[in-house]
Design a protein around this motif. Structure first.
Motif, PDB file in Angstrom:
ATOM      1  N   ASN A 166       0.813  -1.227   0.000  1.00  0.00           N
ATOM      2  CA  ASN A 166       0.000   0.000   0.000  1.00  0.00           C
ATOM      3  C   ASN A 166       0.843   1.273   0.000  1.00  0.00           C
ATOM      4  N   GLU A 169       0.631   3.753  -3.146  1.00  0.00           N
ATOM      5  CA  GLU A 169      -0.653   4.461  -3.230  1.00  0.00           C
ATOM      6  C   GLU A 169      -0.758   5.487  -2.114  1.00  0.00           C
ATOM      7  N   LEU A 173      -1.462   9.518  -2.611  1.00  0.00           N
ATOM      8  CA  LEU A 173      -2.608  10.183  -1.996  1.00  0.00           C
ATOM      9  C   LEU A 173      -2.166  11.368  -1.150  1.00  0.00           C
ATOM     10  N   GLU A 186      -9.857  16.720  -7.127  1.00  0.00           N
ATOM     11  CA  GLU A 186      -8.807  15.694  -6.994  1.00  0.00           C
ATOM     12  C   GLU A 186      -8.404  15.513  -5.541  1.00  0.00           C
ATOM     13  N   ALA A 189     -11.097  13.673  -3.717  1.00  0.00           N
ATOM     14  CA  ALA A 189     -11.077  12.255  -4.103  1.00  0.00           C
ATOM     15  C   ALA A 189      -9.933  11.528  -3.411  1.00  0.00           C
ATOM     16  N   ALA A 190      -8.784  12.216  -3.273  1.00  0.00           N
ATOM     17  CA  ALA A 190      -7.648  11.608  -2.567  1.00  0.00           C
ATOM     18  C   ALA A 190      -7.992  11.331  -1.113  1.00  0.00           C
ATOM     19  N   GLU A 192     -11.015  10.831   0.099  1.00  0.00           N
ATOM     20  CA  GLU A 192     -11.995   9.732   0.143  1.00  0.00           C
ATOM     21  C   GLU A 192     -11.301   8.381   0.003  1.00  0.00           C
ATOM     22  N   ARG A 193     -10.354   8.299  -0.925  1.00  0.00           N
ATOM     23  CA  ARG A 193      -9.645   7.029  -1.138  1.00  0.00           C
ATOM     24  C   ARG A 193      -8.777   6.680   0.080  1.00  0.00           C
ATOM     25  N   VAL A 196     -10.847   5.075   2.647  1.00  0.00           N
ATOM     26  CA  VAL A 196     -11.160   3.681   2.301  1.00  0.00           C
ATOM     27  C   VAL A 196      -9.991   2.773   2.686  1.00  0.00           C
ATOM     28  N   VAL A 197      -8.774   3.170   2.294  1.00  0.00           N
ATOM     29  CA  VAL A 197      -7.579   2.366   2.591  1.00  0.00           C
ATOM     30  C   VAL A 197      -7.424   2.175   4.100  1.00  0.00           C
TER      31      VAL A 197
END
Length: 414
Positions: A166, A169, A173, A186, A189-190, A192-193, A196-197
């Motif tokens: 990971n 990524e 981010l 962007e 979105a970073a 949000e991701r 999740v991670v």
């Protein structure tokens, strides 16, 4: 203050220290305009900034104390929205902040940091081996890419028990979050991701606890009510510690290497024993604060700066925003004299606010210092003839007025 027009802050951070000098030239505090036409008071005086950072009438919680946020004027399209809208220890105020800090401190202990030293040494050696091999192949190596970035991200991944796959990524981010010139979509979105991670990581650690900080945060309870971090607080804390802990260390190591290669006489002081590696770390933090300016704080009530040792007749009104101008304060001539711009590892007074001050002082500061204190001597011992491969102009700057580092750091190993 004699400056009715706010100084516009460049979102791209192309001239961090030139802009810091312009802020200082307007006095210890001045109005600035952040990207998106949001005004704030930039504070560049070390002494005044320390007083404001410890004053209970200054908050980091926009939901309680920033009318523009409360009234819905500050929306997710604002480039810095995610910097002020997170709900973590970073933005908590008063008793809420104290509760969160106690809980996080129970997990992020000095013992846990010290226990990482052997692993940091191993990772550093592995990265230096890779650098030596890359140097043989191409002649030049980008140390930001091959050392400054991977060391902190790998250390943080291990600290949190995050699988190594990971790491890449995670780095991408965090890069997007710190890029203040990026499209707000962007950046959102970073975030949000990233949630999740980290949500997946928390779920894994609940099923299979380990000897890591994530497990420690899940288990931490406060002593008064026995309460734990809520799910959202837990995720917000992980986001804060990963994003802040990574970028600051990347820039600290990057700036220290650049300063020593640009000032060989200072490196000679270290090699001769006239100065220590701790001196290098602290002088780098003073002269090149890894976080140049940190948004935002808010006046809980009217603040008469004359009463705080600041300029007479200047009042920060209730609800107005405050920008901590750390890069400007680090080179404050009122604090560090006429040579405040000069990198001098033998300087007696290296006081700085690079990790914040008071109740919001960075909990990860000891880890950042430890990583730099291990990586720097190892690098210069392994490659004693190290030299910069390009001019300062060609190094470029990261696309941010918050993050203070170089875009690249190409060197020849010698």
């Amino acid at each position: 203050m004699g400056h009715p027009t706010p100084l516009a802050i460049d979102a791209t951070g192309r001239d961090i220290h030139g802009e810091a000098a312009r802020i200082r030239a307007r006095g210890p505090v001045t109005r600035v305009e952040l990207p998106g036409e949001v005004e704030a008071w930039a504070v560049s005086s070390t002494d005044l900034l320390k007083r404001l950072l410890t004053d209970p009438r200054v908050s980091k919680d926009p939901r309680q104390h920033w009318p523009r946020f409360i009234d819905g004027e500050i929306t997710p399209d604002w480039p810095l929205f995610t910097w002020v809208a997170v709900t973590s220890m970073f933005t908590a105020y008063g008793g809420d902040h104290k509760r969160l800090r106690i809980l996080v401190s129970k997990a992020f202990t000095a013992r846990r940091t010290a226990a990482l030293q052997p692993r940091i040494e191993e990772i550093t050696k592995e990265l230096l081996d890779n650098i030596e091999e890359a140097g043989r192949r191409s002649g030049t190596v980008d140390l930001r890419e091959e050392l400054c970035y991977p060391l902190p991200i790998r250390v943080i991944s291990e600290l949190f028990g995050l699988p190594e796959e990971n790491s890449q990524e995670l780095r991408e981010l965090v890069d997007r979050i710190f890029d203040t010139s990026a499209d707000p979509g962007e950046m959102n979105a970073a975030y949000e991701r990233l949630y999740v991670v980290l949500g997946e990581l928390v779920a894994t650690k609940r099923k299979s606890p380990g000897d890591d900080l994530t497990t420690g945060l899940i288990a931490a309870r406060d002593e008064e009510g026995g309460t734990r971090l809520s799910e959202q607080e837990l995720l917000d804390t992980l986001v804060l510690m990963i994003s802040a802990g990574h970028e600051t260390t990347v820039n600290l190591v990057d700036n220290a290497i650049h300063a020593l290669l640009s000032h060989p006489e200072q490196l000679a002081h270290v090699r001769s024993g006239r100065a220590s590696w701790d001196d290098v770390v602290e002088e780098t933090l003073r002269r090149d604060a890894p976080v140049a300016s940190l948004p935002l704080r808010y006046a809980v009530e009217d603040l008469d700066l004359g009463e705080l040792g600041g300029p007479e007749g200047v009042v920060i009104r209730k609800g107005e925003a405050i920008l901590a101008a750390y890069a400007a304060a680090g080179r404050d001539p009122e604090r560090h004299g006429g040579d405040a711009d000069v990198f001098d590892v033998t300087r007696v007074d290296k006081e700085h606010l690079a990790f914040g001050y008071g109740m919001h002082h960075c909990l990860g500061a000891p880890l950042g210092r430890l990583e730099a204190r291990i990586a720097l001597p190892a690098l210069f011992e392994r490659f004693p003839s190290l030299e910069l491969a390009v001019s300062d102009e060609e190094l470029g700057h990261v696309d941010s007025f918050i993050s203070n580092g170089h875009r690249h750091l190409p060197v020849r190993l010698g």
